[in-house]
Every structure is written in C-alpha cells, then in structure tokens.
Write a protein that holds these residues in place. Structure first.
Motif, PDB file in Angstrom:
ATOM      1  N   PHE A  59       0.881  -1.263  -0.055  1.00 49.29           N
ATOM      2  CA  PHE A  59      -0.021  -0.097   0.021  1.00 49.29           C
ATOM      3  C   PHE A  59       0.776   1.258  -0.105  1.00 49.29           C
ATOM      4  CE2 PHE A  59      -3.030   3.153   1.889  1.00 49.29           C
ATOM      5  CZ  PHE A  59      -4.010   3.288   1.069  1.00 49.29           C
ATOM      6  N   ASP A  60       2.072   1.218   0.841  1.00 49.63           N
ATOM      7  CA  ASP A  60       2.683   2.456   0.778  1.00 49.63           C
ATOM      8  C   ASP A  60       3.195   2.753  -0.544  1.00 49.63           C
ATOM      9  OD1 ASP A  60       4.315   0.174   0.894  1.00 49.63           O
ATOM     10  OD2 ASP A  60       5.803   1.102   2.014  1.00 49.63           O
ATOM     11  N   ASP A  61       3.626   1.724  -1.521  1.00 48.85           N
ATOM     12  CA  ASP A  61       4.033   1.877  -3.024  1.00 48.85           C
ATOM     13  C   ASP A  61       3.068   2.482  -3.751  1.00 48.85           C
ATOM     14  OD1 ASP A  61       6.661   1.120  -2.128  1.00 48.85           O
ATOM     15  OD2 ASP A  61       6.315  -0.948  -3.000  1.00 48.85           O
ATOM     16  N   VAL A  62       1.668   2.211  -3.511  1.00 47.99           N
ATOM     17  CA  VAL A  62       0.697   2.513  -4.179  1.00 47.99           C
ATOM     18  C   VAL A  62       0.379   4.033  -3.970  1.00 47.99           C
ATOM     19  CG1 VAL A  62      -1.848   2.221  -4.600  1.00 47.99           C
ATOM     20  CG2 VAL A  62      -0.441   0.248  -4.517  1.00 47.99           C
ATOM     21  N   ILE A  63       0.564   4.439  -2.646  1.00 46.99           N
ATOM     22  CA  ILE A  63       0.406   5.854  -2.043  1.00 46.99           C
ATOM     23  C   ILE A  63       1.453   6.387  -2.725  1.00 46.99           C
ATOM     24  CG2 ILE A  63       0.269   7.136  -0.189  1.00 46.99           C
ATOM     25  CD1 ILE A  63      -2.040   5.858  -0.717  1.00 46.99           C
ATOM     26  N   SER A  64       2.697   6.223  -2.918  1.00 52.79           N
ATOM     27  CA  SER A  64       3.747   6.914  -3.478  1.00 52.79           C
ATOM     28  C   SER A  64       3.352   6.945  -5.034  1.00 52.79           C
ATOM     29  CB  SER A  64       5.040   5.902  -3.582  1.00 52.79           C
ATOM     30  OG  SER A  64       5.376   5.788  -2.083  1.00 52.79           O
ATOM     31  N   LEU A  65       2.910   5.981  -5.558  1.00 49.98           N
ATOM     32  CA  LEU A  65       2.756   6.242  -7.194  1.00 49.98           C
ATOM     33  C   LEU A  65       1.333   7.198  -7.260  1.00 49.98           C
ATOM     34  CD1 LEU A  65       2.897   5.118 -10.043  1.00 49.98           C
ATOM     35  CD2 LEU A  65       0.953   3.456  -9.408  1.00 49.98           C
ATOM     36  N   VAL A  66       0.622   7.374  -6.299  1.00 46.88           N
ATOM     37  CA  VAL A  66      -0.531   8.163  -6.556  1.00 46.88           C
ATOM     38  C   VAL A  66       0.084   9.760  -6.310  1.00 46.88           C
ATOM     39  CG1 VAL A  66      -2.751   9.040  -5.077  1.00 46.88           C
ATOM     40  CG2 VAL A  66      -2.367   6.649  -5.799  1.00 46.88           C
ATOM     41  N   GLY A  67       0.882   9.793  -5.314  1.00 47.59           N
ATOM     42  CA  GLY A  67       1.552  10.982  -5.096  1.00 47.59           C
ATOM     43  C   GLY A  67       2.404  11.396  -6.324  1.00 47.59           C
ATOM     44  N   VAL A  73       0.966  17.872 -10.834  1.00 47.04           N
ATOM     45  CA  VAL A  73      -0.105  18.764 -11.241  1.00 47.04           C
ATOM     46  C   VAL A  73      -0.291  20.135  -9.862  1.00 47.04           C
ATOM     47  CG1 VAL A  73      -2.748  19.061 -11.746  1.00 47.04           C
ATOM     48  CG2 VAL A  73      -1.277  17.235 -12.317  1.00 47.04           C
ATOM     49  N   LEU A  74      -0.613  19.404  -9.007  1.00 42.99           N
ATOM     50  CA  LEU A  74      -0.538  20.411  -7.494  1.00 42.99           C
ATOM     51  C   LEU A  74       0.523  21.636  -7.520  1.00 42.99           C
ATOM     52  CD1 LEU A  74      -2.171  17.996  -5.193  1.00 42.99           C
ATOM     53  CD2 LEU A  74      -3.232  19.863  -6.330  1.00 42.99           C
ATOM     54  N   ILE A  75       1.777  20.944  -7.818  1.00 40.97           N
ATOM     55  CA  ILE A  75       2.906  21.761  -7.510  1.00 40.97           C
ATOM     56  C   ILE A  75       3.570  22.754  -8.490  1.00 40.97           C
ATOM     57  CG2 ILE A  75       5.496  21.512  -6.819  1.00 40.97           C
ATOM     58  CD1 ILE A  75       4.587  19.020  -5.232  1.00 40.97           C
ATOM     59  N   TYR A  76       3.297  22.238  -9.865  1.00 36.63           N
ATOM     60  CA  TYR A  76       4.071  22.848 -11.017  1.00 36.63           C
ATOM     61  C   TYR A  76       2.632  23.474 -11.912  1.00 36.63           C
ATOM     62  CZ  TYR A  76       8.177  20.929  -9.461  1.00 36.63           C
ATOM     63  OH  TYR A  76       9.488  20.476  -8.907  1.00 36.63           O
ATOM     64  N   LEU A  77       1.801  22.543 -12.355  1.00 42.67           N
ATOM     65  CA  LEU A  77       0.785  22.965 -13.370  1.00 42.67           C
ATOM     66  C   LEU A  77      -0.138  24.021 -12.849  1.00 42.67           C
ATOM     67  CD1 LEU A  77      -0.104  22.663 -16.342  1.00 42.67           C
ATOM     68  CD2 LEU A  77      -1.478  20.741 -15.491  1.00 42.67           C
ATOM     69  N   ALA A  78      -0.727  23.603 -11.519  1.00 46.69           N
ATOM     70  CA  ALA A  78      -1.794  24.625 -11.257  1.00 46.69           C
ATOM     71  C   ALA A  78      -1.258  25.803 -10.806  1.00 46.69           C
ATOM     72  CB  ALA A  78      -2.433  23.729  -9.914  1.00 46.69           C
ATOM     73  N   PRO A  79      -0.135  26.229 -10.217  1.00 51.48           N
ATOM     74  CA  PRO A  79       0.179  27.737  -9.833  1.00 51.48           C
ATOM     75  C   PRO A  79       0.516  28.436 -11.009  1.00 51.48           C
ATOM     76  CG  PRO A  79       1.365  25.880  -8.517  1.00 51.48           C
ATOM     77  CD  PRO A  79       0.684  25.229  -9.222  1.00 51.48           C
ATOM     78  N   GLY A 114      10.722  10.825 -10.811  1.00 54.92           N
ATOM     79  CA  GLY A 114      10.095  10.183  -9.335  1.00 54.92           C
ATOM     80  C   GLY A 114       8.788   8.901  -9.802  1.00 54.92           C
ATOM     81  N   LEU A 115       8.125   9.413 -10.841  1.00 52.02           N
ATOM     82  CA  LEU A 115       7.447   8.291 -11.282  1.00 52.02           C
ATOM     83  C   LEU A 115       7.861   6.833 -11.528  1.00 52.02           C
ATOM     84  CD1 LEU A 115       4.205   7.562 -11.872  1.00 52.02           C
ATOM     85  CD2 LEU A 115       4.680   8.574 -14.152  1.00 52.02           C
ATOM     86  N   VAL A 116       9.014   7.041 -12.453  1.00 50.83           N
ATOM     87  CA  VAL A 116       9.768   5.954 -12.907  1.00 50.83           C
ATOM     88  C   VAL A 116      10.411   5.275 -11.815  1.00 50.83           C
ATOM     89  CG1 VAL A 116      11.737   5.118 -14.142  1.00 50.83           C
ATOM     90  CG2 VAL A 116      10.504   6.737 -15.115  1.00 50.83           C
TER      91      VAL A 116
END
Length: 130
Positions: A59-67, A73-79, A114-116
C-alpha cells in the motif's frame, strides 16, 4: 510521514463523507437520526479504507505512485496556470512565459523521474514478496 497522513487523511475522509451524505439526503432527517446516519457513514468509510489498505500488499508503494501522479499537477501545473490566467496571456512578458514554460518542463521532468522510480519500487516489492 505518519503525522502527515494522520492529520491530512481526515480532511479527505470528511469531504467524501459529506458527498455521500448529500447524495443520500441525510440533512432532511430528524436530528437524532441524522447524527446516527452520519456516524454510521463515517465509521463505514473508515473501515472500507482500512480494508483496502490491508488488502493491497504494498500500500505504501501505491500511495507513492498516487503522489507521483498527482503532485506535479498541484506543485507545478496549477500555480503556473493560475498565474497566467490571473495575469492574462497578453499581459505576461515573453521572458516571463519562457521562464514559466522552463519551470513547468523542469518540474515535469523531475516528476517523471520520481514516477519511474516509484514504478521500479513497486516492481521490486512484488519480486521480493515471492
């Protein structure tokens, strides 16, 4: 990380519960019955989340994938998009637009790494679990 999850998790849980309650029309019931419905929905939501987190082996790896998928999007694209939308394309200088584009490209490249890495971690976790 645990403190972050403990403090941020209930915010998402409350929002989800409010949406479920709104869909079921719970606010139209008597106060005591409304309270019982709200309590039941929130307990059931927490139990479903617990069951999912225990059922997924990594589950921790899945949460990392979601993050890794949502943070860019939240850090770069939206602002950047909010800045350009508020200021207007025509009011931004060409240098400013170039800088924002480079910042966005840098952010997406770092996020791709990070995704890879997260995908490699999930694959490694599955290989080591056998």
């Amino acid at each position: 990380m645990t403190i972050h999850v403990l403090l941020a998790g209930p915010l998402y849980l409350v929002q989800m519960s409010l949406e479920i309650e709104g869909g079921l029309g719970i606010s139209q019931k008597k106060p005591r019955i409304e309270r019982l419905w709200r309590l039941g929905i929130r307990i059931a939501s927490a139990l479903v989340i617990l069951a999912v987190s225990e059922a997924i082996p990594f589950f921790d790896d899945v949460i990392s994938l979601v993050g890794a998928l949502t943070n860019p999007v939240l850090i770069y694209l939206a602002p950047i998009s909010c800045y350009v939308k508020l200021k207007g394309w025509r009011n931004c200088s060409k240098m400013s637009l170039v800088g924002l584009t480079l910042l966005l490209a840098f952010g997406m490249a770092v996020s791709a790494f990070g995704l890879v890495q997260t995908i490699f971690d999930i694959i490694e976790s599955f290989r080591n679990d056998k």
